[in-house]
Write a protein that holds these residues in place. Structure first.
Motif, short mmCIF file in Angstrom:
data_model
loop_
_atom_site.label_atom_id
_atom_site.label_comp_id
_atom_site.label_asym_id
_atom_site.label_seq_id
_atom_site.Cartn_x
_atom_site.Cartn_y
_atom_site.Cartn_z
N ALA A 1 1.53 -4.65 8.22
CA ALA A 1 1.98 -4.24 6.89
C ALA A 1 3.05 -5.21 6.41
O ALA A 1 3.79 -5.79 7.22
CB ALA A 1 2.55 -2.83 6.93
N ILE A 2 3.12 -5.40 5.10
CA ILE A 2 4.16 -6.24 4.53
C ILE A 2 5.28 -5.34 4.02
O ILE A 2 5.02 -4.27 3.47
CB ILE A 2 3.59 -7.14 3.41
CG1 ILE A 2 4.59 -8.25 3.04
CG2 ILE A 2 3.19 -6.32 2.18
CD1 ILE A 2 3.97 -9.34 2.17
N HIS B 1 0.83 -1.20 0.00
CA HIS B 1 0.00 0.00 0.00
C HIS B 1 0.87 1.26 0.00
O HIS B 1 1.93 1.30 0.64
CB HIS B 1 -0.90 0.02 1.24
CG HIS B 1 -1.78 -1.18 1.36
ND1 HIS B 1 -2.77 -1.48 0.46
CD2 HIS B 1 -1.81 -2.18 2.30
CE1 HIS B 1 -3.38 -2.60 0.82
NE2 HIS B 1 -2.81 -3.04 1.93
N ASP B 2 0.39 2.28 -0.69
CA ASP B 2 1.08 3.57 -0.62
C ASP B 2 0.87 4.16 0.77
O ASP B 2 -0.04 3.76 1.50
CB ASP B 2 0.59 4.51 -1.71
CG ASP B 2 -0.88 4.84 -1.59
OD1 ASP B 2 -1.26 5.54 -0.62
OD2 ASP B 2 -1.67 4.40 -2.44
N SER C 1 9.88 3.97 8.24
CA SER C 1 8.77 4.62 7.53
C SER C 1 7.41 4.13 7.99
O SER C 1 6.40 4.81 7.75
CB SER C 1 8.91 4.38 6.03
OG SER C 1 8.73 3.01 5.70
N PHE C 2 7.33 3.00 8.67
CA PHE C 2 6.04 2.40 8.99
C PHE C 2 5.42 2.93 10.27
O PHE C 2 4.20 3.08 10.37
CB PHE C 2 6.17 0.87 9.06
CG PHE C 2 6.48 0.23 7.74
CD1 PHE C 2 5.46 -0.15 6.88
CD2 PHE C 2 7.79 0.03 7.33
CE1 PHE C 2 5.73 -0.74 5.65
CE2 PHE C 2 8.07 -0.55 6.10
CZ PHE C 2 7.04 -0.93 5.26
N LEU D 1 -2.10 3.29 3.61
CA LEU D 1 -1.74 2.63 4.86
C LEU D 1 -2.15 3.49 6.05
O LEU D 1 -2.66 2.97 7.06
CB LEU D 1 -0.23 2.36 4.87
CG LEU D 1 0.29 1.29 5.81
CD1 LEU D 1 -0.51 0.00 5.71
CD2 LEU D 1 1.77 1.02 5.52
N ARG D 2 -1.99 4.80 5.93
CA ARG D 2 -2.40 5.70 7.01
C ARG D 2 -3.92 5.65 7.20
O ARG D 2 -4.43 5.66 8.33
CB ARG D 2 -1.95 7.13 6.72
CG ARG D 2 -2.16 8.08 7.88
CD ARG D 2 -1.68 9.49 7.55
NE ARG D 2 -0.23 9.56 7.40
CZ ARG D 2 0.41 9.71 6.24
NH1 ARG D 2 -0.28 9.77 5.11
NH2 ARG D 2 1.71 9.80 6.20
#
Length: 252
Positions: A210-211, A192-193, A221-222, A197-198
């Motif tokens: 998330a993968i 996901h961009d 970044s996650f 994701l947000r």
């Protein structure tokens, strides 16, 4: 492993799921890869169906049997002393009771359950059907007196199921039903961009899995996107395979 040890391991795994400070669960497939990850300092692991199948020459998509999978998990739990979650695909056609009993018998305290039913033409379960299965698995775990960590997965994004215009809403809706049924984390599998994701982490009521591409993504970044759990799917094995290919190519 005693019931008390299983309870402690399950509680430790659950406590690691903190939105914004995601637990990284390297996706492993055998005792060697598991020891590699634990020696690198990781506190818990997930066993991936795709890399496990690759490691024994079987196809992903329940090409292995549940007994074959748990035999491999037993080798992993025998080699490392950290909580282990297992990708059980869509359940291998087994009953919830047998799934929970089988996982606990080999020391696993968590699992992914997806909504693609491989043994039924790869159909996608209805939202209600998938949530009902999550509920049955939770009740089976409760009966065993171990809070097995359930990571409820939907494949709507991965399979680009149905109308793209409402796919996000449909995925969120079915994962919310899974949360109500007793899931502990939610896995809208796919790449996901950041904005998507947000949105997922803000609209879903539980930690989101998330993968990640271990050789490409920025680990930092996650967290700012609200992610609570990170796994690698088949991509750690793939990155190692690519590097091994480079090494071997020098000697052809």
């Amino acid at each position: 492993m005693s019931k008390q040890d299983l309870q402690k391991s399950a509680a430790a795994l659950l406590a690691l799921h903190v939105p914004g400070t995601p637990v990284v669960l390297p996706t492993v497939w055998d005792a060697w890869s598991a020891k590699l990850a634990v020696d690198a300092g990781f506190a818990a692991l997930t066993v991936g169906s795709h890399p496990v199948a690759e490691s024994v020459g079987k196809p992903d998509g329940e090409g292995m049997s549940f007994d074959e999978l748990t035999a491999r998990v037993a080798q992993i739990t025998g080699a490392v002393d950290v909580p282990i979650s297992v990708d059980i695909e869509s359940g291998y056609g087994e009953t919830p009771q047998r799934i929970i009993d089988g996982l606990l018998s080999v020391g696993a305290v968590g699992f992914n359950i997806e909504d693609t039913v491989h043994k039924e033409g790869k159909r996608i379960r209805t939202a209600e059907e998938h949530a009902a299965l999550v509920g049955e698995l939770r009740r089976a775990a409760d009966a065993a007196d171990v809070h097995v960590v359930i990571n409820a997965r939907t494949d709507l994004f991965l399979r680009q199921d149905g109308d793209e215009a409402n796919r996000f809403e449909r995925a969120v809706s079915r994962l919310k039903l899974c949360a109500e049924a007793g899931a502990d984390s939610l896995y809208p599998v796919g790449r996901h961009d950041p904005d998507t994701l947000r949105r997922l982490t803000s609209e879903l009521p539980l930690p989101v899995n998330a993968i990640a591409l271990p050789d490409q993504d920025d680990p930092a970044s996650f967290g700012p996107l609200g992610v609570g759990r990170i796994s690698f799917g088949p991509f750690l094995q793939g990155a190692l395979s690519a590097r091994a290919g480079e090494l071997l190519a020098r000697w052809r």
